[in-house]
Structures are given as structure tokens and as C-alpha cells.
Design an enzyme around this catalytic site. Sequence first.
Site, PDB file in Angstrom:
ATOM      1  N   CYS A 102       0.810  -1.220   0.000  1.00  0.00           N
ATOM      2  CA  CYS A 102       0.000   0.000   0.000  1.00  0.00           C
ATOM      3  C   CYS A 102       0.839   1.265   0.000  1.00  0.00           C
ATOM      4  O   CYS A 102       0.323   2.348  -0.244  1.00  0.00           O
ATOM      5  CB  CYS A 102      -0.945   0.010   1.195  1.00  0.00           C
ATOM      6  SG  CYS A 102      -0.096   0.076   2.798  1.00  0.00           S
ATOM      7  N   CYS A 137      -2.147  -5.045   5.730  1.00  0.00           N
ATOM      8  CA  CYS A 137      -1.989  -5.853   4.522  1.00  0.00           C
ATOM      9  C   CYS A 137      -1.793  -7.324   4.872  1.00  0.00           C
ATOM     10  O   CYS A 137      -2.262  -8.209   4.154  1.00  0.00           O
ATOM     11  CB  CYS A 137      -0.808  -5.338   3.701  1.00  0.00           C
ATOM     12  SG  CYS A 137      -1.099  -3.718   2.961  1.00  0.00           S
ATOM     13  N   ASP A 156      29.552  -3.697 -19.589  1.00  0.00           N
ATOM     14  CA  ASP A 156      28.256  -4.205 -19.173  1.00  0.00           C
ATOM     15  C   ASP A 156      28.358  -5.073 -17.916  1.00  0.00           C
ATOM     16  O   ASP A 156      27.538  -4.951 -16.999  1.00  0.00           O
ATOM     17  CB  ASP A 156      27.601  -4.976 -20.320  1.00  0.00           C
ATOM     18  CG  ASP A 156      28.564  -5.933 -21.008  1.00  0.00           C
ATOM     19  OD1 ASP A 156      29.713  -6.055 -20.539  1.00  0.00           O
ATOM     20  OD2 ASP A 156      28.189  -6.555 -22.013  1.00  0.00           O
ATOM     21  N   ASP A 189      29.214   8.642 -31.726  1.00  0.00           N
ATOM     22  CA  ASP A 189      30.515   8.853 -31.102  1.00  0.00           C
ATOM     23  C   ASP A 189      31.610   9.104 -32.129  1.00  0.00           C
ATOM     24  O   ASP A 189      32.746   9.359 -31.752  1.00  0.00           O
ATOM     25  CB  ASP A 189      30.881   7.639 -30.233  1.00  0.00           C
ATOM     26  CG  ASP A 189      31.494   8.049 -28.910  1.00  0.00           C
ATOM     27  OD1 ASP A 189      31.173   9.148 -28.431  1.00  0.00           O
ATOM     28  OD2 ASP A 189      32.285   7.277 -28.354  1.00  0.00           O
ATOM     29  N   CYS A 243       9.302 -14.271  -0.736  1.00  0.00           N
ATOM     30  CA  CYS A 243      10.060 -15.522  -0.667  1.00  0.00           C
ATOM     31  C   CYS A 243       9.177 -16.750  -0.488  1.00  0.00           C
ATOM     32  O   CYS A 243       9.674 -17.875  -0.586  1.00  0.00           O
ATOM     33  CB  CYS A 243      11.084 -15.470   0.467  1.00  0.00           C
ATOM     34  SG  CYS A 243      10.332 -15.342   2.107  1.00  0.00           S
ATOM     35  N   CYS A 281      13.001 -12.893   4.901  1.00  0.00           N
ATOM     36  CA  CYS A 281      13.537 -11.903   3.953  1.00  0.00           C
ATOM     37  C   CYS A 281      13.257 -10.471   4.377  1.00  0.00           C
ATOM     38  O   CYS A 281      13.629  -9.535   3.667  1.00  0.00           O
ATOM     39  CB  CYS A 281      12.962 -12.134   2.553  1.00  0.00           C
ATOM     40  SG  CYS A 281      11.173 -11.871   2.442  1.00  0.00           S
TER      41      CYS A 281
END
Length: 978
Positions: A12, A39, A677, A293, A54, A31
Site C-alpha cells: 500500500c 496488509c 556491461d 561517437d 520468498c 527476507c
Amino acid sequence: MMESGVPLCNTCGESVGVDEKGEVFVACQECNFAICKACVEYEIKEGRKVCLRCGTPFEVNSMADAEKNELGSRSTMAAHLNDPQDMGVHARHISSVSTLDSEYNDESGNPIWKNRVESWKDKKNKKKKAPTKAEKQAQVPPEQQMEEKQLADAAEPLSTIIPIHKSKLAPYRTVIIMRLIILALFFHYRVTHPVDSAYPLWLTSIICEIWFAYSWVLDQFPKWSPINRITHVDRLSARHEREGEPSELAAVDFFVSTVDPLKEPPLITANTVLSILAVDYPVDKVSCYLSDDGAAMLTFESLVETADFARKWVPFCKKFSIEPRTPEFYFSQKIDYLKDKIQPSFVKERRAMKRDYEEFKVRVNALVAKAQKAPEEGWTMQDGTPWPGNNSRDHPGMIQVFLGSSGAHDVEGNELPRLVYVSREKRPGFQHHKKAGAENALVRVSAILTNAPYILNLDCDHYVNNSNAVREAMCFLMDPQVGRDVCYVQFPQRFDGIDRSDRYANRNTVFFDVNMKGLDGIQGPVYVGTGCVFNRQALYGYGPPTMPNLPKPSSSCSWCGSCSCCCPSKKATKDLSEVYRDSKREDLNAAIFNLGEIDNYDEHERSMLISQMSFEKTFGMSTVFIESTLMENGGVPDSANPSMLIKEAIHVISCGYEEKTAWGKEIGWIYGSVTEDILTGFKMHCRGWRSIYCMPLRPAFKGSAPINLSDRLHQVLRWALGSVEIFLSRHCPLWYGYGGGRLKWLQRLAYINTIVYPFTSLPLVAYCSIPAICLLTGKFIIPTLSNLASMLFLGLFLSIIVTSVLELRWSGVSIEEWWRNEQFWVIGGVSAHLFAVFQGFLKMLAGVDTNFTVTTKAADDAEFGELYIIKWTTLLIPPTTLLIVNMVGVVAGFSDALNKGYEAWGPLFGKVFFAFWVILHLYPFLKGLMGRQNRTPTIVVLWSVLLASVFSLVWVKIDPFVSNANADLTQSCSSIDC
């Protein structure tokens, strides 16, 4: 954000509250998933008594509290929701990512909680009176039923995890454990049974086999818990695209990077841009940034033509739901293009569009032909002024906005997505960091001009193959239960134009369909450089919102000056109300700031606060850009002057902007390796973020791959060299990022595997040479086997085979794709990886840099014509030498067996089997050498035969395995006159 050190509920968005002891309420001790009491009560009453993250069952205390507070909470909450003056925090709050703010979302409070209260009331009243199904339908009008159904769909999760079925996964894990046990027994036997007659060969083989086992462990165990995911795009639309209301989907900035238009054809780049502009997404939420570039005028002029053609192409795609939305590949499809097309005007408009595209191709190709020979005085623009980028290494920054809200509209008068050309400034004496530096420049420019909360980067030869790809990613990033901890959503790479047999494993299916699924079950897939949607806040170095922050530095500690190092406080770790940066732990959480406090100050106070925080030291000297980094939901800062945005954007791409900042070190794409990366994703995972692997049924993106043998090996060489650079840097996963404990150990194993695999080339070359040596010398690395040892060897081979078969079973990879991957693992290992190890050490230790040319993307007119082209490269020498040596060894072994008689055929079998193992793995390489015309470059044959001959002659001359006694006997026998 958090209030008073208490985290926010992931469902929420409000504070989770405290328990009876005054401590922060924790529903799941496994976790620490942040969820409030209300909730939890709702989830338990709905029958979902496990953690949403989990899957661990809620503790008994939490469940008991929920049952205990049920009766009181129903009436009390209903009263609060119906009384605007007494509304609680949950009733006041309206989630920024929810679209349940229709006409029901009035002053009476949040409709989510109203729906929950009504459902609780219905359940309570159901016991008293249970009306029939027909009566219920009669009581609720059809329109209300439809609207309630839409609300229910909007409340459902946007994605679902589908674990691999136990019937497939349990045998797979069992065989892995059995293989480990067999390996332990195998090495015990090998070490305790040395071969004295060939001790150097035996010792070499033992070292190689131990390394292979270590590499297998690194590669295997990250695949322990593979998962699949499915998305629900219809629910995303129901939640964020209500009819008659503005779309609430998040904006996305697309990044496309290119360097040399003569090696990366402008027509391919143009098709990528066109596919982006035509995606199925609100046009005001899409912006495309092209990074040139190389500052080439050819790229700029082709982009002008692309923007003009997009005015026709984009409305055509959206009108007829074209797939894929790149004209080159759409018109080349050999399918029934009339399928599912019911508009009578489709055929006519398609023919007209194809004609327009052919004319567009002619114009672009004419520009390419013109650019083949540059004039001595340099290029000039239409107004006669010189092109600023005539010197690609010394030119100012350039930005041009082509399309967008203030630009041209399409032929139907509709708005088009924004298209921006960017060429960052370059000057001699500055380090520009190649692709990583270009991407960071785009991050800053886009933050100034559009500042979308999400970024999708593509290579210039990767086009959007699925127009819903962005929506697929948003199903994760905009899901309040999933997206808050997600740094990026990675899509698999798929390729066009590859030969049918995929001779050189260009598709890399085993990696994308096996390894990446395994990583998705841990902390997420690695970033592979393209086809990835980023959370912009993760690129800025911020940690995930749900992760406890690092303690605030304090001078009260007499040992280290920081309580975070030697005297951590649990309360301090949860206090996020102040802005700070922990210099002791910047490798885990660089520049984590409170983003909410900034909004409470006026412009002058905001500038003072930014200065006090020393944001300039992190992000650079741009107030506009710094303010944009503090906007979690994106958007251009209100304080920015629109007339000054372009000037500010030019400033942030200046060559000296990144000096003395954290760019490339802690924020943005990380510098230090040609494979930026891997480093970028690794840093994010170390901060506690997780990533998501999205595999839609229709591939999201497709690209082209270098199918030529030489180009393919150079591509692999570049990747391997980047891994070696990371291994020799401070970011090596072997020793980096242990401080916060945020990187899971299986995820660390996967990253270690990505940086140590090039070093496997050293034992691999030695191991592939052993069969030939054994055949030429008559020695062998394994002694005569007993029955028990034979069973052990047989069990090892069977475990290897069964592991692969079960892996193919749960992943869906074909056996041909698996075999091609195994073959190219050997081919690349004995060539590109070997050179990468030596070049990496030379670069990092001796400062000898290696430059790589961009791999040619286009093939000739013949189908797969480039596959048969042979280009000379030194990478071809080692595998060619191994092929020749092993083939010579097989011939020598059979000749020796024929001379010695029947008793020599038994030992020969093992040696020949070993040699054929090497030859079969190198067979695609041999086919590549022969080419279509069965011709091989003379220099390759010359060097390979020379090395093989010298090696064989020297070995026969030295013959180190012949004892001195045998040598004396041979000499005495040779002196007898027969």
C-alpha cells in the site's frame, strides 16, 4: 520514502508500523519483506498465508495477531474510511503507481481499502445470508460487474514466477550431487595412481582436470534454481491506462549508440530508430537518443532522412499492428502478410509504403556512397558552414532535436516520439572511455531534456522485434511488489542472418536459455550490454528503497571515526531521514541520499542544500542535472528554464565534465574494462539491487551477428579481454563487495565465472595437445585400469551426459544447439581466450593497449556469403596447429600399432578416442578454414605446418620419456654389424 526510520509497505505504500514492543513490525523473518499489519491481515483472510516475496509462511504470532484484531479492525477501519476527518494514513495515501483513482477515489478515501473492507463485510454477512448466484447477478448491474472486474484485474500482480517443475528439477539436482561425489572419487584415484613412465604428462593432465572441475562448479551451481516468468500486459493496461484518462505508464528513454557509419551501416541504424519510434507505447512517454561517437556527418544526414520517413512509417505500423516494426525485416519476411489484416485498404497502403521505403533506401545508400571519399577540406553543411565533426577526435558537442511535441508530426497529424541526435565533445588529452562514456553522456543529456525514470539501451544493429517489449518490462518495473528492488530488466539476445546450422554458436542459446534462467532464480541475470531496461535511480548509484541503508558516519568512534565500521547500530541503519554518504563503504552504496527532503525547500534553499551535500563531487557541476537526479518518478525539474535546456545539455556532454566526479567509478556505466556491461551490472547487484530476466514468446529485440569465423573470434576476444581486465582490477568479484553482504554467494560464483573463464584457455590448450603427444611417444596419462577404476571412469562420463540431458530437458534447448556451444567453447578457448589472457596482462601490467575495430555487420548479396570469407588473423594459428598435430598423431599411432601387432591396439583405442575428441570439437573451425571454395590462406597453412613440424621433430629428438638404460641399449645395438 520512510518516516521516522520505519520502512514503507510494499503493497500500500504506507508505514509498516510497530509491534507491541515498539519495534518495527516484521511479518516475514526470512527476507524482512516490508508489509504492514493491515496488509498482512488482508492476505491471511484471503487465504494467502505466505510471504509475497520468498513464499515463507508468516509467523504464528503475526497470524494470531491478525485473527485477534480482525473483528475490531473491520468496524474501526470502516468507520475511519467513511469519515474524512478520521482517516488514517492508509486512507489518506494514494499510491503513485496505481490507477485505481477513478470516480470512486473521492474524498472518502483510498478505493483499495474500501474494496477490502467491503470484501470483509461480504464474508461476514455471507454466513448469515447466502443469496443465490442468480440473485447476486440481479442485484449488481452489468456495468458495475464489468467495472468491478477491471478493478480486480488491476489489483492482480503484473507478473508471475513459474518455477521449473519438480519432476524436471529434482533429478537434475540429484545428478549434480552425484557428479560431485564421482568427481571426488575420480580425483582420488588419479592422484593416488601416478604414471611414472609419463610423469610430466600425468601431472599436467591432473592440473588441467582440476581446473576444469573448478570451472564446472562455477558454471553449474548458479543454475541450481532456474525459474520462468510470465507477464500480464493486459493487467498493466487495466491499471495504468483507464479509458478516458491520461496514460499513467512511466516514460522511457531509448539509447542507441553508433561509432563508424562505414562499418555500422546507416541503413541498419535507421531501421533500429524506426522500430523504436513505432513501439506500442504512448508517444509522449517515448524518447529516442542516438549517440554518434564518431561525429560523422553521414550519420547525421541519414538521421534526417529517417526522421522524415518516420512520419509515414509510424502511423502505418500503428494502424495495421505491424510486426516487426522495422521496414527492412518486415518487407523481407516470407509470410502471408494478409493474415489477420481485415482493413480493405491494407494492400494498397502496404504497396505504397514499400515503395516509399525503397526510395528511402536509395537516398540513404546515396549518402553512404558519397561518404566513401571525404573531401580534403572536410564536409560542409547545406548552409555552407563546415561540419563541426570533421575531426572525429577534436570537435565540440552537438545536439539536434528532430521530432517530438515541438517538432514535426506524422502524415495524419499525430504527435511523434522525440528523436534526439547527440555527439559528445571530444578533445585531445581527454579519456573518453569509448561506449561506456558515450552511454553516460546520454544519461546526462536525457536527464536534462526528458528525464524518463527508465532507460532502454540498444546497439545500433538491434531493433525492436516486439512492439510490446516496453510494456513487458513495465510489468516488472511498475509492479509495486516487484519493481522497487529491480535495477534492470534484461531481455535475451536473438539474431537474424545466422546460418542454419549456427556453425560458430552465434545464437549463444545455452547462455541465454540456461544460465540466465538460473541467475534469475538467485539475484537476477547479468547485464549483457543491449536489450536492457534500467531504473535510472540505480544508474545514479542509489541503493534499492527496501534495502536497509548504511549507518550514518559519526565522529564518536575513537577507532575509525565511523560507527558503521566497528560499532554498528541497528537503529542507525534504519534512520533514513538524513542525507549522507559513507566514504568507508562507497563501493557498496555510493551517493545514497534522501530524495524526499529536497521538495520541502524553495529554489534558494534547494541550491544551498545541493551545495552542502557536495552533489557536485558526485554528479558534476550542473544544478539542473543534479535536481533531476532527485526526482524518483522522472520529469523535467520545474525550476528549469526551457530555453536553457539545450545549453545545459551541451554543458553536461563536454569532455571535462566528468573530471573529479563519480561518473564511471560509482555511477552510470562503469569504466575500467572493454566489457563495461559486466561491471555495471555487478556494481548494482553489490548495492543490493536485483535484476529480472524477461523472455516474451515473441523475442523483444533482434540483432545481427558476425557469422564470419575471423570476425566471430575477434568478438569473443574482446569479451574475454574485458573479463581479464576486470580480474586484474579492484572490481574483481573474488575480493570486491563483501562489506555489505548484499551480493548472494551463488550470484558471486556466477560473476567469478564471467571473469575467470578466459584463463581456462591455458589448461585447455595443454589438454588438447596431450593426445597428440601420447600418440607420438607411445605414452599415456592413465595407467592400466582395474574393474573398479573402469566403473569410475564410466560413471563420470555418464554423469556428464545425464547432466547435460536433464539440463536440456528443463531449459528446452536442442541438442544441436548444446553441441555447437560445446564445440565453440573449445574453439574460442584455444584461440581468442588464449590471446586475451596475454593481451590483458600486457595491458594492465605493461600499459600496452589493444585497439579493436568494429565488426562488420553486413554480408554480401549471396545468402550467408560472409560465412565463407576467410580473413587472416593470428587467432587462427593455435587451433590450426592443434588440428594438424592431432591428425598427425592419429596417423602415427595407427602406424605404430600396425608395426607392433595385436597387443598395441588396446592402448591405442584410448589415445585415438582422446584425439578424436579434440578433432570433433574443432571440426567447425576446420570447415571455416576450408571455406566454400576449399581454399585456405597460404600464411595460415605455412605457419601451422611449420610449428607442427618443428614441434614433432624436437619432441622426437629429445624424447624425454626414454630412460637412460634404454638409450644405452639402443646405442649398443646400433653398433652391432648385422
